[in-house]
Design a protein around this motif. Structure first.
Motif, short mmCIF file in Angstrom:
data_model
loop_
_atom_site.label_atom_id
_atom_site.label_comp_id
_atom_site.label_asym_id
_atom_site.label_seq_id
_atom_site.Cartn_x
_atom_site.Cartn_y
_atom_site.Cartn_z
N HIS A 6 0.86 -1.20 0.00
CA HIS A 6 0.00 0.00 0.00
C HIS A 6 0.89 1.24 0.00
N HIS A 8 1.50 5.22 -2.04
CA HIS A 8 1.00 6.26 -2.96
C HIS A 8 2.15 7.01 -3.61
N HIS A 39 -4.63 6.46 -5.54
CA HIS A 39 -6.06 6.66 -5.30
C HIS A 39 -6.87 6.71 -6.59
N GLU A 80 -5.89 1.83 -5.32
CA GLU A 80 -6.80 1.90 -4.17
C GLU A 80 -8.10 2.54 -4.64
N ASP A 227 0.86 2.41 3.62
CA ASP A 227 0.05 3.58 3.22
C ASP A 227 0.95 4.82 3.12
ZN LIG Z 1 -3.98 4.72 0.76
#
Ligand SMILES: [Zn+2]
Ligand SMILES: [Zn+2]
Length: 266
Positions: A6, A8, A39, A80, A227
């Motif tokens: 996970h 970004h 995202h 995601e 994340d």
């Molecule tokens: Zn995320």
């Protein structure tokens, strides 16, 4: 082996990190596998499929480049998807158009469009109502399916510092339980999200009792993700996550290649 599923990059609205920089940090930290999961929030009136298809064109080029440059690292093509329940048809169409390795499902918005990250939370009643609406949405999302792992089950805690007495979702057990059963029924993994380690929660999420209950109900699929929105957070908190898995009776976790689960021992 550390596999961070996970992360970004600059192809997310809330990150400006390049794929190359993420890969550089991953290699430096001896991480074997990463999934870049930018995202894609499918809520009404926001961006939409045309926008994301355009982003994916650029993102795919960036993937090709880093895969060539960092051959010692496996870079999985992830995404995601936020609030698929608000546009299920559009989401399905979009996901069919690309060959993702790994799809995360998340809820970031309430049914009335309220952004969980930005709501004022003026009193305990508002917090309670939000949690209720949030968990009901998560359950709906799991029932809809079409993704591989459920992101950050305790997501709202991130913004509730000073608004709740402790970083726990224990009061919502009766809403969490059907979500866990739903995941098992659908063959969807539960994500262990390490971001809380450097946030006010001071631990990875969700809590031990959630993992223990998931396991009791028959849950076996767990993914681990940082994340990270900046490259230097890649792989952060994985030691803590591994400890948590051992504590709650798990001996392995899962990664996804071409949307197929692969077991990784801890
Ligand atoms: Zn995320
Ligand atoms: Zn998220």
């Amino acid at each position: 082996m550390t596999c961070d599923l996970h992360i970004h990059s600059r192809y997310s609205f809330d990150s400006s990190e390049s794929l190359a920089e993420i890969c550089r940090w991953a290699v430096k930290r001896n991480i074997g596998v990463i999934a870049i999961t930018d995202h894609c929030d499918m809520i009404q009136g926001r961006d939409g499929i045309a926008y994301y298809l355009e982003v994916e064109k650029q993102r795919i080029k960036a993937f090709e480049k880093v895969r060539e440059e960092y051959q010692q690292l496996e870079v999985l093509y992830g995404i995601e998807i936020g609030n698929a329940i608000d546009c299920p048809e559009e989401t399905r169409k979009f996901l069919k158009l690309r060959k993702f390795d790994f799809i995360i499902g998340a809820i970031h918005f309430l049914p009335d469009g309220g952004d969980i990250y930005k709501l004022p939370y003026r009193d305990a009643g508002e917090v309670k109502r939000m949690f209720r609406d949030y968990f009901i949405s998560v359950e709906k999302l799991v029932r809809l399916g079409g993704f591989d792992s459920l992101a950050h089950l305790d997501y709202p805690l991130r913004v509730l510092k000073g608004k709740v007495s402790a970083p726990t979702i224990e009061n919502y057990r009766e809403l969490v339980e059907p979500i866990l059963s739903g995941l098992i029924l659908q063959g969807i993994a539960l994500e262990v999200n390490t971001r809380g380690i450097y946030d006010w929660q001071g631990r990875v999420g969700p809590e031990d009792w959630v993992l223990t209950r998931y396991r009791e109900l028959g849950g076996r699929l767990l993914t681990i993700g940082s994340d990270a929105h900046t490259a230097f957070r890649t792989g952060v908190g994985f030691e803590n996550a591994a400890e948590m898995l051992r504590r709650t009776g798990f001996r392995s976790y899962t990664i996804y290649r071409g949307r197929k689960p692969v077991e990784i021992p801890i």
